[in-house]
Design an enzyme around this catalytic site. Structure first.
Site, PDB file in Angstrom:
ATOM      1  N   CYS A 188      35.715  21.416  64.184  1.00  0.00           N
ATOM      2  CA  CYS A 188      35.009  22.596  64.708  1.00  0.00           C
ATOM      3  C   CYS A 188      34.635  22.468  66.182  1.00  0.00           C
ATOM      4  CB  CYS A 188      33.797  22.926  63.851  1.00  0.00           C
ATOM      5  SG  CYS A 188      32.560  21.617  63.726  1.00  0.00           S
TER       6      CYS A 188
ATOM      7  N   ASP B 133      32.290  31.736  65.212  1.00  0.00           N
ATOM      8  CA  ASP B 133      32.260  30.619  64.269  1.00  0.00           C
ATOM      9  C   ASP B 133      33.681  30.149  63.955  1.00  0.00           C
ATOM     10  OD1 ASP B 133      31.749  28.835  62.250  1.00  0.00           O
ATOM     11  OD2 ASP B 133      30.539  30.199  61.033  1.00  0.00           O
TER      12      ASP B 133
ATOM     13  N   HIS C 280      34.462  28.016  61.628  1.00  0.00           N
ATOM     14  CA  HIS C 280      34.509  27.496  60.266  1.00  0.00           C
ATOM     15  C   HIS C 280      35.140  28.491  59.293  1.00  0.00           C
ATOM     16  CE1 HIS C 280      31.217  25.273  62.256  1.00  0.00           C
ATOM     17  NE2 HIS C 280      31.668  24.253  61.549  1.00  0.00           N
TER      18      HIS C 280
END
Length: 461
Positions: A111, A347, A349
């Protein structure tokens, strides 16, 4: 045979992990983000206000935004178009195997590399396209949360089936809404075609293949010089140095006009930056380079100090800011804006399928986020890396003056978060590594610094 069996186990394990992380993180895509109509929204230097009546003054809540020259825009649609136009780089699965490992996905560990890629991508977008550019097809993307949810379910099911059968059903995974958009594409003028070519080229530099200049495979290779391996956790400071090396070693002629400088111990040495900007390009011609300045900092001890909130807001209010590599503890986000005391972020993820960016007219939809997310500044991990873009030496000098004033006004303590210092680092007894090293990507001094950064230890003044 034993090695082959181990590889198969690792591949199946990788598929199960991809499925697990999709289930773990994809819920954020079906949660709605709410924005107040009574407060301005800042996105990488641009300001948007969503009031339907009285388009007048902005409520700045005591911060000094009135001193910052920002472009005021008025509609939700303009904000959405601007946000969606930013490049979104997420977990991917089933890309070519990473050298020295059996990994074909970065789910669960990549990430911070992805948020670093997003920051660098924004810097390159400023360089090649300018801050005013927006993707003409941004609003054609389906931001309906239900479509994302159903797509997640399809991917989750497919991942589990592939884990058990070691095969992938290609009929389950493609996004059905992508094809009609290209069929309805209007005729673009010369400038739009030029911009779209750069748009695609920038994304291709971040492709998940060994040949992509800033792809995951290349970044991991540079990370090995600092003791990092595929599957390890990468901190924001380590990623800053990896990005610098990646840009420095890039072979594409288009990238010879860009360089990256990483602050040393929270200090930006102005002469070192200008030397990088004025260095000879690989073509042999003298010229100035644009510079992306990365500043690894720590916004407190164990937790983020809320005294730094106004400074972070000020930084994200600058048009030459390219974002912040940050996040929650052990969970990295790319911060690009704010409203009130909440940060706006993208994000990484979310595990998406590998896209071969070497193919002509490869699908762009998965590289653009349909919906922004918000989180309280209080939840932010104190370890982060701030990024700025300066096209010319004059731009850098102006930026250093502006940020220095901001640092002084926001600092309640004796020492600011970071500083700009005239002169070279070597003038202050710091080892200054050469701009181009032939045999080793990192000098011994850099290796020591990277190992210290890899544990995210900072000296708090």
């Amino acid at each position: 045979m034993e090695a082959t069996g181990t590889d198969e186990v690792e591949k199946i394990k990788s598929k199960f992990m991809s499925a697990w992380h999709n289930m773990k993180y994809s819920w954020v895509l079906k949660t709605k983000t709410y924005f107040s109509r009574n407060s301005p929204v800042f996105l990488l230097g641009k300001c948007y206000h969503f009031k339907t009546e009285e388009s007048g003054e902005l409520s700045t809540d005591g911060s000094n935004f009135d001193k910052i020259n920002t472009e005021i825009s008025g509609s939700v649609e303009e904000f959405r178009k601007d946000f969606i136009s930013r490049i979104w780089l997420t977990y991917r699965e089933e890309f070519p195997q990473i050298k020295g490992s059996a990994l074909t996905t970065d789910c669960g560990w990549g990430c911070t590399l992805r948020t670093g890629q997003m920051l660098l991508a924004q810097g390159l977008m400023l360089h090649f396209l300018g801050r005013a550019w927006v993707w003409p097809e941004a609003l054609d993307m389906d931001s309906d949360s239900e479509s994302w949810t159903s797509h997640t379910v399809r991917k989750l099911t497919a991942s589990f089936e592939a884990s058990l059968t070691a095969e992938r059903d290609p009929k389950i995974l493609p996004q059905p809404q992508a094809q009609p958009q290209r069929g309805t594409r209007r005729n673009w003028d010369v400038n739009e075609r030029r911009n779209e070519a750069y748009h695609r080229k920038i994304i291709s530099w971040f492709g998940d293949s060994p040949l992509a200049a800033f792809g995951l495979h290349q970044l991991i290779e540079y990370g090995k010089k600092s003791g990092k391996m595929a599957g390890d956790w990468y901190g924001p400071a380590v990623v800053a140095h990896i990005l610098r090396k990646a840009v420095e070693e890039a072979k594409d002629p288009e990238l010879q006009g860009v360089t990256v400088y990483v602050a040393q111990d929270c200090t930006v040495y102005s002469s070192d930056v200008i030397d990088r900007q004025c260095s000879f390009m690989d073509s042999g011609k003298a010229g100035t380079k644009a510079v992306i300045i990365l500043v690894p900092v720590r916004l407190g001890g164990e937790r983020t100090n809320t005294d730094y909130l106004e400074f972070v807001k000020g930084i994200l209010s600058l048009e030459y800011c390219v974002g912040i590599i940050g996040g929650r503890p052990k969970q990295s986000y790319y911060f690009a804006g704010f409203q009130d005391d909440s940060l706006i972020y993208m994000d990484p993820h979310y595990c998406q399928s590998f896209v071969d960016v070497s193919i002509k007219d490869f699908p762009l939809e998965s590289f653009h986020c349909p919906s922004p997310k918000k989180m309280s500044f209080k939840k932010m991990d104190p370890s982060c890396t701030i990024g700025f873009y300066c096209r010319t030496v004059q731009d850098f000098e102006k930026a250093s003056e502006e940020i220095t004033k901001m640092l002084k006004s926001s600092s309640k303590e004796k020492y600011p978060l970071f500083t700009f210092v005239k002169g070279h680092s070597k003038d202050y007894d710091f080892a200054s590594s050469p701009l181009h090293e032939e045999n080793d990507l990192f000098s011994e001094d850099e290796k020591k610094r990277l190992k210290r950064f890899s544990t995210e230890e900072f000296v708090l003044l």
